[in-house]
Design a protein around this motif. Sequence first.
Motif, mmCIF file in Angstrom:
data_model
loop_
_atom_site.group_PDB
_atom_site.id
_atom_site.type_symbol
_atom_site.label_atom_id
_atom_site.label_comp_id
_atom_site.label_asym_id
_atom_site.label_seq_id
_atom_site.Cartn_x
_atom_site.Cartn_y
_atom_site.Cartn_z
ATOM 1 N N PRO A 65 2.271 7.882 3.427
ATOM 2 C CA PRO A 65 1.999 9.301 3.145
ATOM 3 C C PRO A 65 1.471 10.072 4.352
ATOM 4 O O PRO A 65 1.798 11.244 4.528
ATOM 5 N N GLU A 66 0.717 9.409 5.214
ATOM 6 C CA GLU A 66 0.174 10.084 6.393
ATOM 7 C C GLU A 66 1.214 10.255 7.502
ATOM 8 O O GLU A 66 0.949 10.915 8.504
ATOM 9 N N ARG A 108 0.840 -1.212 0.000
ATOM 10 C CA ARG A 108 0.000 0.000 0.000
ATOM 11 C C ARG A 108 0.871 1.256 0.000
ATOM 12 O O ARG A 108 0.651 2.190 -0.780
ATOM 13 N N ILE A 109 1.885 1.269 0.850
ATOM 14 C CA ILE A 109 2.779 2.430 0.923
ATOM 15 C C ILE A 109 3.464 2.641 -0.417
ATOM 16 O O ILE A 109 3.461 3.754 -0.958
ATOM 17 N N TYR A 110 4.052 1.598 -0.971
ATOM 18 C CA TYR A 110 4.759 1.731 -2.240
ATOM 19 C C TYR A 110 3.820 2.174 -3.359
ATOM 20 O O TYR A 110 4.155 3.055 -4.149
ATOM 21 N N ILE A 141 5.102 2.271 -12.991
ATOM 22 C CA ILE A 141 3.940 2.987 -13.526
ATOM 23 C C ILE A 141 2.634 2.390 -13.018
ATOM 24 O O ILE A 141 1.692 3.116 -12.734
ATOM 25 N N GLU A 142 2.572 1.075 -12.919
ATOM 26 C CA GLU A 142 1.357 0.376 -12.508
ATOM 27 C C GLU A 142 1.486 -0.100 -11.066
ATOM 28 O O GLU A 142 2.533 -0.613 -10.674
ATOM 29 N N PRO A 143 0.403 0.037 -10.272
ATOM 30 C CA PRO A 143 0.448 -0.471 -8.901
ATOM 31 C C PRO A 143 0.625 -1.986 -8.877
ATOM 32 O O PRO A 143 0.306 -2.677 -9.833
ATOM 33 N N PHE A 144 1.131 -2.474 -7.759
ATOM 34 C CA PHE A 144 1.396 -3.889 -7.552
ATOM 35 C C PHE A 144 0.348 -4.504 -6.636
ATOM 36 O O PHE A 144 -0.214 -3.814 -5.781
#
Length: 181
Positions: A101-102, A27-29, A42-45
């Motif tokens: 991010p938070e 989620r973080i990455y 470019i694409e989420p994992f």
Amino acid sequence: MVGEVEGASVSARIRAGVEDDLEELTRIYNHYVVSTPITFDIEPFTAEQRRPWLASHPDHGRHRLLVAEEGGKVLGYATSSPFRPKQAYETSVETSVYVAPEQVGRGVGGLLYASLFEVLAHEDVRQALAGIALPNEASQRLHLRFGFQPVGVYREVGRKFGKFWDVAWFQRSLEPGSATP
């Protein structure tokens, strides 16, 4: 490595990353994948796609994954990974830090890097390298604070979000006597 570390506004437990962290680490990455040019993926994992990455960072040796945790919540992570696949590069690692991010601005990145360089001091590692997509003043400041020196910029080497991005390269010696703040 397990330890309690206090920083600017965070008190975190730093430990090796484990299988139970995989969903949160992904989620973080993925935040950085879809929202920033910080990584050139470019694409989420999916977590399953990231499983080989997790497995390539054991709790010993040159290639580490350290997690900062507070109250059972993962705040971020730092890694040391192979710089290049050729054998002569084996004593050089590429380091990186990703903070939820938070949690940005609380000192998590500094805590993670301090712990990472502490464990790497006991490994056969001579150089740490870091590539920073520009602009990224916060990452540049973090690396300079930890003794990295700028060694060059690759111009327009990554295309993301319809734009070309430069990457600044930083290097730090990890031989005995090199200081960690």
